[in-house]
Design an enzyme around this catalytic site. Structure first.
Site, mmCIF file in Angstrom:
data_model
loop_
_atom_site.group_PDB
_atom_site.id
_atom_site.type_symbol
_atom_site.label_atom_id
_atom_site.label_comp_id
_atom_site.label_asym_id
_atom_site.label_seq_id
_atom_site.Cartn_x
_atom_site.Cartn_y
_atom_site.Cartn_z
ATOM 1 N N LYS A 1 -0.126 -16.735 -6.184
ATOM 2 C CA LYS A 1 -1.530 -17.116 -6.373
ATOM 3 C C LYS A 1 -1.754 -17.340 -7.859
ATOM 4 O O LYS A 1 -1.447 -16.462 -8.683
ATOM 5 C CB LYS A 1 -2.431 -15.990 -5.879
ATOM 6 C CG LYS A 1 -3.895 -16.185 -6.217
ATOM 7 C CD LYS A 1 -4.734 -15.112 -5.555
ATOM 8 C CE LYS A 1 -6.137 -15.127 -6.097
ATOM 9 N NZ LYS A 1 -7.038 -14.268 -5.352
HETATM 10 C C1 R5P Z 1 -7.762 -11.392 -8.402
HETATM 11 O O1 R5P Z 1 -7.224 -10.670 -9.145
HETATM 12 C C2 R5P Z 1 -9.088 -11.117 -7.854
HETATM 13 O O2 R5P Z 1 -9.114 -9.866 -7.382
HETATM 14 C C3 R5P Z 1 -9.467 -12.139 -6.813
HETATM 15 O O3 R5P Z 1 -8.686 -12.035 -5.660
HETATM 16 C C4 R5P Z 1 -9.331 -13.517 -7.356
HETATM 17 O O4 R5P Z 1 -9.812 -13.581 -8.632
HETATM 18 C C5 R5P Z 1 -9.915 -14.580 -6.436
HETATM 19 O O5 R5P Z 1 -11.235 -14.529 -6.449
HETATM 20 P P1 R5P Z 1 -12.104 -15.582 -7.268
HETATM 21 O O6 R5P Z 1 -11.998 -16.878 -6.507
HETATM 22 O O7 R5P Z 1 -13.467 -15.005 -7.244
HETATM 23 O O8 R5P Z 1 -11.532 -15.709 -8.632
#
Ligand code: R5P
Length: 293
Positions: A205
């Site tokens: 990710k």
């Molecule tokens: C990652 O470290 C966070 O905990 C979230 O999973 C990630 O940032 C995705 O969320 P957002 O789209 O709000 O950035």
């Protein structure tokens, strides 16, 4: 270790050449994995499209209660029909997600910091593989801090999780963290995604960046793109479209879904891009039509 000086700049990414080891399986880099791994990966990545819509609501693990996630028990059930994967902590999943729900589970397994710390890069493996098995997790999500103070311990967390995951056929999702001081360049993301993939993560990710196709080409496992801070809906859909059209196999969005005034309609619009080849403009029209119905 190779000498760092005089390295040639990497440039031969062959972005138009498909991954050579795809085989018959729909998930990049997984063709030679065993049945259990492939089953979990197929729960995450739709076998028809090879793509996934992940809903990230793990923010509470270091941010506490954030806007839009005050009541996990209310927001998550609304989104179940619109997403493929629920990414959360074991506390949120156990307490706020109905166990009868058939969605894939990306279980956040590392933690160790909070918004009150300046340096968020020091984490531990807080959830062991036995609990991931008990929760029937389809992958274990580990934060990795390449280039930050906590790099070594985060690679240790990642490696231990991958070793456990290999033992029990549970994939590992390596999450690329970007600290305040860190660059958000393709140079950084090529470095970080490749390190994490070479450690053995099965999914990465990361964030969208310039030359994203090269980041994807150089990474031998699927990349899903994080949403980041809340954007206007049309811009978030453009981010989703660019990510998918440049090779991401999914979106793992949080704030751009749960902080939207219309989270369900937003998740459905993202789904159109991810699974039905909608452009960003078509998806935004779909979103606007849905909210006016
Ligand atoms: C990652 O470290 C966070 O905990 C979230 O999973 C990630 O940032 C995705 O969320 P957002 O789209 O709000 O950035």
């Amino acid at each position: 270790m190779a000498d760092k000086d005089g390295l040639k700049v990497a440039k031969d990414y062959h972005v138009d050449v498909p991954f050579a080891r795809q085989g018959n399986f729909h998930v990049k880099g997984a063709n030679d994995l065993d049945w259990g791994m492939k089953k979990h990966l197929s729960n995450i990545f739709d076998p028809k499209t090879g793509n996934t819509v992940m809903f990230a609501f793990d923010h509470g693990y270091f941010m506490g209660s954030v806007s839009g996630l005050e009541r996990l028990d209310l927001i998550i059930p609304k989104l179940l029909d619109s997403v493929d994967v629920l990414m959360g902590t074991r506390g949120a999943l156990r307490n706020c997600v109905p166990p009868a729900c058939k969605k894939a589970i990306a279980l956040r397994t590392t933690s160790g910091s909070s918004m009150l710390n300046d340096d968020l890069s020091h984490e531990v493996v807080a959830v062991n593989v036995e609990d991931a098995i008990r929760m029937n997790a389809d992958c274990m999500a580990v934060q990795t801090f390449i280039g930050a103070d906590g790099q070594l311990s985060s690679i240790d967390n990642l490696s231990k999780t991958i070793n456990d995951g290999m033992r029990y056929s549970i994939p590992t999702l390596g999450v690329i963290a970007v600290g305040k001081q860190m660059e958000r360049t393709d140079r950084f993301f090529k470095l970080a995604t490749r390190i994490v993939a070479e450690m053995g993560a099965n999914i990465i990710k990361t964030y969208y960046c310039e030359n994203f196709e090269e980041v994807v080409a150089a990474c031998p496992v699927p990349i899903v793109v994080a949403g980041g801070k809340k954007l206007p809906e049309d811009e978030a859909l453009t981010l989703a479209y660019k990510s998918i059209s440049e090779g991401a196999r999914g979106l793992d969005m949080g704030r751009n879904i749960f902080q939207s005034q219309h989270p369900v309609e937003m998740a459905n619009a993202i789904r159109k891009i991810v699974h039905e080849k909608f452009t960003d403009k078509e998806a935004y029209e779909f979103y606007r039509d849905s909210i006016h119905e």
